[in-house]
Design a protein around this motif. Sequence first.
Motif, PDB file in Angstrom:
ATOM      1  N   LEU A 292       0.851  -1.199   0.000  1.00  0.00           N
ATOM      2  CA  LEU A 292       0.000   0.000   0.000  1.00  0.00           C
ATOM      3  C   LEU A 292       0.884   1.245   0.000  1.00  0.00           C
ATOM      4  N   VAL A 293       0.500   2.210  -0.829  1.00  0.00           N
ATOM      5  CA  VAL A 293       1.161   3.520  -0.783  1.00  0.00           C
ATOM      6  C   VAL A 293       0.097   4.574  -0.488  1.00  0.00           C
ATOM      7  N   ASN A 294       0.199   5.172   0.694  1.00  0.00           N
ATOM      8  CA  ASN A 294      -0.682   6.280   1.049  1.00  0.00           C
ATOM      9  C   ASN A 294      -0.030   7.563   0.550  1.00  0.00           C
ATOM     10  N   ASN A 295      -0.457   7.984  -0.638  1.00  0.00           N
ATOM     11  CA  ASN A 295       0.196   9.100  -1.323  1.00  0.00           C
ATOM     12  C   ASN A 295      -0.673  10.352  -1.394  1.00  0.00           C
ATOM     13  N   ALA A 296      -1.993  10.197  -1.464  1.00  0.00           N
ATOM     14  CA  ALA A 296      -2.882  11.363  -1.651  1.00  0.00           C
ATOM     15  C   ALA A 296      -2.711  12.350  -0.507  1.00  0.00           C
ATOM     16  N   ALA A 297      -2.755  13.631  -0.842  1.00  0.00           N
ATOM     17  CA  ALA A 297      -2.698  14.652   0.209  1.00  0.00           C
ATOM     18  C   ALA A 297      -3.328  15.930  -0.293  1.00  0.00           C
ATOM     19  N   HIS A 298      -3.749  16.732   0.684  1.00  0.00           N
ATOM     20  CA  HIS A 298      -4.300  18.053   0.397  1.00  0.00           C
ATOM     21  C   HIS A 298      -3.307  19.096   0.912  1.00  0.00           C
ATOM     22  N   ALA A 299      -3.080  20.132   0.105  1.00  0.00           N
ATOM     23  CA  ALA A 299      -2.215  21.238   0.551  1.00  0.00           C
ATOM     24  C   ALA A 299      -2.904  22.552   0.266  1.00  0.00           C
ATOM     25  N   SER A 300      -3.030  23.365   1.274  1.00  0.00           N
ATOM     26  CA  SER A 300      -3.584  24.705   1.098  1.00  0.00           C
ATOM     27  C   SER A 300      -2.749  25.617   1.995  1.00  0.00           C
ATOM     28  N   LEU A 301      -2.161  26.645   1.400  1.00  0.00           N
ATOM     29  CA  LEU A 301      -1.170  27.434   2.135  1.00  0.00           C
ATOM     30  C   LEU A 301      -1.751  28.759   2.601  1.00  0.00           C
ATOM     31  N   GLU A 302      -1.393  29.136   3.809  1.00  0.00           N
ATOM     32  CA  GLU A 302      -1.861  30.407   4.371  1.00  0.00           C
ATOM     33  C   GLU A 302      -0.959  30.753   5.554  1.00  0.00           C
ATOM     34  N   PRO A 303      -0.771  32.057   5.837  1.00  0.00           N
ATOM     35  CA  PRO A 303       0.011  32.431   7.010  1.00  0.00           C
ATOM     36  C   PRO A 303      -0.662  31.907   8.284  1.00  0.00           C
ATOM     37  N   PHE A 304       0.128  31.693   9.322  1.00  0.00           N
ATOM     38  CA  PHE A 304      -0.401  31.131  10.570  1.00  0.00           C
ATOM     39  C   PHE A 304      -1.644  31.878  11.057  1.00  0.00           C
ATOM     40  N   LEU A 305      -1.611  33.214  11.019  1.00  0.00           N
ATOM     41  CA  LEU A 305      -2.731  33.990  11.579  1.00  0.00           C
ATOM     42  C   LEU A 305      -4.000  33.868  10.737  1.00  0.00           C
ATOM     43  N   ASP A 306      -3.873  33.353   9.526  1.00  0.00           N
ATOM     44  CA  ASP A 306      -5.049  33.206   8.652  1.00  0.00           C
ATOM     45  C   ASP A 306      -5.542  31.761   8.550  1.00  0.00           C
ATOM     46  N   VAL A 307      -4.975  30.864   9.334  1.00  0.00           N
ATOM     47  CA  VAL A 307      -5.377  29.452   9.219  1.00  0.00           C
ATOM     48  C   VAL A 307      -6.869  29.305   9.501  1.00  0.00           C
ATOM     49  N   LYS A 308      -7.543  28.618   8.564  1.00  0.00           N
ATOM     50  CA  LYS A 308      -9.002  28.437   8.672  1.00  0.00           C
ATOM     51  C   LYS A 308      -9.312  27.034   9.180  1.00  0.00           C
ATOM     52  N   PRO A 309     -10.370  26.899   9.971  1.00  0.00           N
ATOM     53  CA  PRO A 309     -10.718  25.552  10.453  1.00  0.00           C
ATOM     54  C   PRO A 309     -11.021  24.588   9.318  1.00  0.00           C
ATOM     55  N   GLU A 310     -11.562  25.122   8.204  1.00  0.00           N
ATOM     56  CA  GLU A 310     -11.894  24.241   7.061  1.00  0.00           C
ATOM     57  C   GLU A 310     -10.624  23.602   6.489  1.00  0.00           C
ATOM     58  N   ASN A 311      -9.572  24.417   6.395  1.00  0.00           N
ATOM     59  CA  ASN A 311      -8.311  23.877   5.873  1.00  0.00           C
ATOM     60  C   ASN A 311      -7.746  22.829   6.831  1.00  0.00           C
ATOM     61  N   PHE A 312      -7.800  23.154   8.119  1.00  0.00           N
ATOM     62  CA  PHE A 312      -7.307  22.201   9.123  1.00  0.00           C
ATOM     63  C   PHE A 312      -8.054  20.869   8.995  1.00  0.00           C
ATOM     64  N   ASP A 313      -9.388  20.945   8.972  1.00  0.00           N
ATOM     65  CA  ASP A 313     -10.193  19.706   8.967  1.00  0.00           C
ATOM     66  C   ASP A 313      -9.956  18.899   7.700  1.00  0.00           C
ATOM     67  N   LYS A 314      -9.950  19.580   6.546  1.00  0.00           N
ATOM     68  CA  LYS A 314      -9.778  18.855   5.279  1.00  0.00           C
ATOM     69  C   LYS A 314      -8.379  18.245   5.187  1.00  0.00           C
ATOM     70  N   SER A 315      -7.384  19.026   5.575  1.00  0.00           N
ATOM     71  CA  SER A 315      -6.008  18.542   5.460  1.00  0.00           C
ATOM     72  C   SER A 315      -5.771  17.344   6.368  1.00  0.00           C
ATOM     73  N   PHE A 316      -6.213  17.456   7.615  1.00  0.00           N
ATOM     74  CA  PHE A 316      -6.013  16.308   8.516  1.00  0.00           C
ATOM     75  C   PHE A 316      -6.862  15.118   8.092  1.00  0.00           C
ATOM     76  N   ALA A 317      -8.048  15.384   7.513  1.00  0.00           N
ATOM     77  CA  ALA A 317      -8.903  14.269   7.064  1.00  0.00           C
ATOM     78  C   ALA A 317      -8.222  13.466   5.967  1.00  0.00           C
ATOM     79  N   VAL A 318      -7.585  14.158   5.023  1.00  0.00           N
ATOM     80  CA  VAL A 318      -6.973  13.452   3.878  1.00  0.00           C
ATOM     81  C   VAL A 318      -5.563  12.969   4.228  1.00  0.00           C
ATOM     82  N   ASN A 319      -4.772  13.826   4.847  1.00  0.00           N
ATOM     83  CA  ASN A 319      -3.336  13.554   5.003  1.00  0.00           C
ATOM     84  C   ASN A 319      -3.020  12.618   6.174  1.00  0.00           C
ATOM     85  N   VAL A 320      -3.947  12.546   7.142  1.00  0.00           N
ATOM     86  CA  VAL A 320      -3.666  11.707   8.321  1.00  0.00           C
ATOM     87  C   VAL A 320      -4.787  10.684   8.557  1.00  0.00           C
TER      88      VAL A 320
END
Length: 244
Positions: free
Chosen positions: A80-108
Amino acid sequence: MEINFISKHVLVTGAGKGIGRELAKRLASLGAEVVAVSRSRDGLDSLSAEVKNIKTIVVDLADWDATRAAIQSAGPIDCLVNNAAHASLEPFLDVKPENFDKSFAVNVKAVINVSQVVVEGMIKRKSGGSIVNISSQASQAALADHTVYCGTKGALDMVSRVMALELGPHNIRVNCVNPTVVLTDMGRLGWSQPEKANPMLAKIPLGRFAEVHEVVDAVVYLLSDKSSMINGVTLPIDGGFLAT
Ligand code: NDP
């Protein structure tokens, strides 16, 4: 070193484009029965038109239940190769909960989900197996605007080490590769502008980004029996970036 995957069933996530696509093609050329999983049908359709004998599955890996059902439909898997990932870039002060949730959902979270289904089958069949998770240099180095992405890859490294610990007794090896920038769609997102690329290139002793085939080579090795005593590593493919 002769490596082949004849009679091995290998599942690759995020195989529609970029690194996952080239990996699926290489594995098929080495004799593997490849199951290519991705979110968009287009990429998978063109992949199966290009390479015969690739089975494709379209699923959004952020959807836990749909992913479980989809991976269960893939049949027995040896590697098995777990390769898929989501990347969305933003400065720390602009981090959105949607990005956090989607990124952790796909990447972890999806890595855990997909691996659970695959590993349950390996344990039941007592077949052993090999898993490679595609992490990043971003798991170990702070990169501006990468708060969430770095967080997911740091988490992935640790999840992989615990998997190696718990699954080793079942002869299932789990390793990570940690590439530097590769100029795929994802790589271009953060690094196509010279003002961003040049400072990064200056920190890479080899003075260049990685090519897709250099990542594929390392994954193929770790997936194969030629690395049969390697378990729980995070292998940089970074031209020395993390060494400095
Ligand atoms: P790409 O963006 O080129 O390709 C990513 C693939 O993953 C696509 O096929 C995409 O599908 C699929 N995918 C993304 N989200 C989902 C989802 N929710 N469900 C199903 N499939 C999904 O990325 P790369 O090839 O560059 O990256 C591959 C791996 O390498 C990733 O884990 C990345 O973090 C890692 N990496 C990349 C680096 C780089 O610089 N490129 C550097 C270090 C690590 P779709 O076609 O629908 O978009």
